[in-house]
Scaffold this motif. Structure first.
Motif, PDB file in Angstrom:
ATOM      1  N   VAL A 117       0.847  -1.186   0.000  1.00 21.68           N
ATOM      2  CA  VAL A 117       0.000   0.000   0.000  1.00 21.68           C
ATOM      3  C   VAL A 117       0.887   1.241   0.000  1.00 21.68           C
ATOM      4  O   VAL A 117       1.716   1.426   0.903  1.00 21.68           O
ATOM      5  CB  VAL A 117      -0.934   0.031   1.223  1.00 21.68           C
ATOM      6  CG1 VAL A 117      -1.769   1.318   1.240  1.00 21.68           C
ATOM      7  CG2 VAL A 117      -1.842  -1.186   1.232  1.00 21.68           C
ATOM      8  N   THR A 118       0.718   2.089  -0.993  1.00 25.73           N
ATOM      9  CA  THR A 118       1.470   3.336  -1.083  1.00 25.73           C
ATOM     10  C   THR A 118       0.494   4.510  -1.091  1.00 25.73           C
ATOM     11  O   THR A 118      -0.721   4.330  -1.184  1.00 25.73           O
ATOM     12  CB  THR A 118       2.341   3.363  -2.351  1.00 25.73           C
ATOM     13  OG1 THR A 118       1.488   3.235  -3.507  1.00 25.73           O
ATOM     14  CG2 THR A 118       3.334   2.216  -2.354  1.00 25.73           C
ATOM     15  N   GLY A 119       1.022   5.729  -1.020  1.00 24.67           N
ATOM     16  CA  GLY A 119       0.181   6.919  -1.112  1.00 24.67           C
ATOM     17  C   GLY A 119      -0.363   7.434   0.204  1.00 24.67           C
ATOM     18  O   GLY A 119      -1.151   8.388   0.213  1.00 24.67           O
ATOM     19  N   LEU A 120       0.035   6.843   1.327  1.00 22.77           N
ATOM     20  CA  LEU A 120      -0.414   7.328   2.628  1.00 22.77           C
ATOM     21  C   LEU A 120       0.347   8.601   3.009  1.00 22.77           C
ATOM     22  O   LEU A 120       1.441   8.864   2.507  1.00 22.77           O
ATOM     23  CB  LEU A 120      -0.216   6.253   3.691  1.00 22.77           C
ATOM     24  CG  LEU A 120      -1.035   4.968   3.501  1.00 22.77           C
ATOM     25  CD1 LEU A 120      -0.589   3.898   4.493  1.00 22.77           C
ATOM     26  CD2 LEU A 120      -2.533   5.255   3.659  1.00 22.77           C
ATOM     27  N   GLU A 121      -0.240   9.393   3.925  1.00 22.35           N
ATOM     28  CA  GLU A 121       0.345  10.656   4.335  1.00 22.35           C
ATOM     29  C   GLU A 121       0.869  10.581   5.767  1.00 22.35           C
ATOM     30  O   GLU A 121       0.545   9.659   6.514  1.00 22.35           O
ATOM     31  CB  GLU A 121      -0.699  11.778   4.215  1.00 22.35           C
ATOM     32  CG  GLU A 121      -1.291  11.936   2.830  1.00 22.35           C
ATOM     33  CD  GLU A 121      -0.274  12.435   1.805  1.00 22.35           C
ATOM     34  OE1 GLU A 121       0.750  13.048   2.233  1.00 22.35           O
ATOM     35  OE2 GLU A 121      -0.489  12.220   0.600  1.00 22.35           O
ATOM     36  N   GLN A 122       1.646  11.586   6.143  1.00 20.43           N
ATOM     37  CA  GLN A 122       2.246  11.601   7.478  1.00 20.43           C
ATOM     38  C   GLN A 122       1.192  11.562   8.573  1.00 20.43           C
ATOM     39  O   GLN A 122       1.372  10.876   9.591  1.00 20.43           O
ATOM     40  CB  GLN A 122       3.109  12.853   7.641  1.00 20.43           C
ATOM     41  CG  GLN A 122       3.717  13.017   9.040  1.00 20.43           C
ATOM     42  CD  GLN A 122       4.659  14.195   9.134  1.00 20.43           C
ATOM     43  OE1 GLN A 122       5.259  14.594   8.137  1.00 20.43           O
ATOM     44  NE2 GLN A 122       4.789  14.783  10.314  1.00 20.43           N
ATOM     45  N   ASN A 123       0.079  12.283   8.396  1.00 23.53           N
ATOM     46  CA  ASN A 123      -0.939  12.324   9.452  1.00 23.53           C
ATOM     47  C   ASN A 123      -1.725  11.027   9.589  1.00 23.53           C
ATOM     48  O   ASN A 123      -2.588  10.924  10.461  1.00 23.53           O
ATOM     49  CB  ASN A 123      -1.885  13.515   9.242  1.00 23.53           C
ATOM     50  CG  ASN A 123      -2.556  13.479   7.862  1.00 23.53           C
ATOM     51  OD1 ASN A 123      -2.475  12.476   7.149  1.00 23.53           O
ATOM     52  ND2 ASN A 123      -3.201  14.567   7.495  1.00 23.53           N
ATOM     53  N   ASP A 124      -1.416  10.030   8.758  1.00 19.22           N
ATOM     54  CA  ASP A 124      -2.038   8.710   8.911  1.00 19.22           C
ATOM     55  C   ASP A 124      -1.273   7.846   9.917  1.00 19.22           C
ATOM     56  O   ASP A 124      -1.775   6.792  10.321  1.00 19.22           O
ATOM     57  CB  ASP A 124      -2.074   7.976   7.558  1.00 19.22           C
ATOM     58  CG  ASP A 124      -2.930   8.697   6.527  1.00 19.22           C
ATOM     59  OD1 ASP A 124      -3.957   9.275   6.922  1.00 19.22           O
ATOM     60  OD2 ASP A 124      -2.564   8.688   5.337  1.00 19.22           O
TER      61      ASP A 124
END
Length: 370
Positions: A117-124
């Motif tokens: 899984v790619t495309g996640l952000e820091q606030n996740d």
């Protein structure tokens, strides 16, 4: 410490010419040589002092390598002394797994179908150290180069699998970051360095054409050797890829000693396990458990091979994971240099609409001492 030495490789012969001189000229010449000698002797301590002056160099204390068991260590597994800039690198056994001012945690995220899984952000992401939440200071998902050690099983049971194993390793390297560096260790009764750090896949391919399988399985010794070899790696990110078909039945290092070495390192371990479901010995039956434990401890993963034809695809999958990791950085709220184990936990709160995701990250690190 460098030692300044003066060698008398060039001798000056003056006695033959003195015979033709008068007494006054001889006395003058003797006085000249005496003065020159005194000046030279006076200069030696100053020159030597300039070499050893603590203001001219940085001294990094490095603890001695862990002593080998009484039965002796495998050839090549002894930790070499670190000097100069090499002493500044983080290394297994130094009890400094990460920089205490900024802890970097590589993280891999997979979905229920074991897909990346790619495309996640820091606030996740949320990071906890010893159950205390930490503020994430840096976040990246760039394809940074990695120093990678290949640990290849060459025991007798690998004879029929050797070609597939070799091809999967080459596929792994050919799909890696072009700036990655690799070394290869082969093992049966003992580990042996097949190819030192290099960026040339062609050189490794040529060396792998010459390997043969036979004898028993010193898996733990090979992993220990690989961790030790990482002391000379040039990249900050480091990983081992272990390709093996069974449990250990020959090593001199124990499972506990190797697990301690793994915990003290900043090296991820990925494994390709080619296991026999009807393994006749306890060691072979415990092989999957051993590799899985070592891999998960570091934030890596073990991939079980059910069909030899899938080995190439698995190798490419691991290469893809290494190129698509999230790297979280934080300054620990506890700055005590006590050498104690600090438990690290990464939690993920994904955006709405995504299925439950799995986090793969190392379980902790040792704080530095003093």
């Amino acid at each position: 410490m460098k030692t300044l030495a003066f060698h008398n490789s060039t001798q000056i012969n003056t006695t033959s010419s003195l015979g033709s001189l008068g007494r006054r000229e001889k006395n003058s010449l003797n006085c000249y040589w005496a003065c020159a000698s005194l000046l030279l002797l006076a200069a030696v301590p100053q020159l030597a002092h300039s070499q050893d002056d603590p203001l001219n160099k940085v001294h990094v204390p490095v603890p001695p390598a862990a002593a080998a068991p009484a039965t002796g260590a495998p050839a090549g597994a002894e930790a070499p002394a670190l000097t100069g800039t090499d002493a500044l690198k983080m290394s297994p056994g130094s009890r400094i797994a990460m920089n205490v001012d900024l802890v970097l945690v590589p993280v891999t995220i997979t979905d229920p179908m074991n897909r990346l899984v790619t495309g996640l952000e820091q606030n996740d992401f949320f990071v906890y150290e010893n159950n205390s939440q930490q503020k994430i200071k840096t976040f990246s998902c760039e394809d940074a180069p990695v120093s990678i050690g290949i640990i290849m099983d060459l025991s007798g049971s690998m004879t029929s699998k050797l070609i597939r194993a070799r091809d999967s390793i080459l596929q792994f390297m050919k799909t890696a970051n072009p700036q990655d560096e690799f070394f290869v260790i082969g093992f049966n009764d003992r580990p042996e360095l097949i190819e030192d750090f290099t960026g040339s896949v062609e050189d490794i391919e040529a060396r792998l054409q010459t390997v043969r399988a036979g004898h028993r399985t010193a898996l733990l010794d090979a992993i220990y050797y690989g961790m030790d070899k990482m002391k000379t790696a040039k990249h900050e990110r480091k990983a081992l890829l272990v390709v093996s078909d069974g449990g250990d039945n020959r090593s001199r290092y124990t499972e506990g000693e190797v697990k301690a070495q793994v915990r003290e390192s900043d090296v991820e371990i990925y494994s390709i396990g080619i296991f026999d479901p009807y393994a006749p010995t306890t060691e072979e039956r415990m092989g999957p458990v051993l590799l899985n434990d070592l891999s998960e401890e570091t934030g890596g993963r073990m991939f079980r091979v059910d069909d030899l034809a899938d080995m190439g695809d698995i190798a490419i999958k691991i290469s893809t994971e290494l190129r698509n990791q999230y790297v979280l950085g934080y300054h620990p709220t506890s700055m005590q240099r006590d050498g104690k184990w600090r438990k690290v936990k990464v939690k993920l709160v994904p955006p709405q609409g995504l299925p439950p995701l799995t986090v793969h990250a190392r379980t902790g690190y040792y704080a530095p001492l003093h």
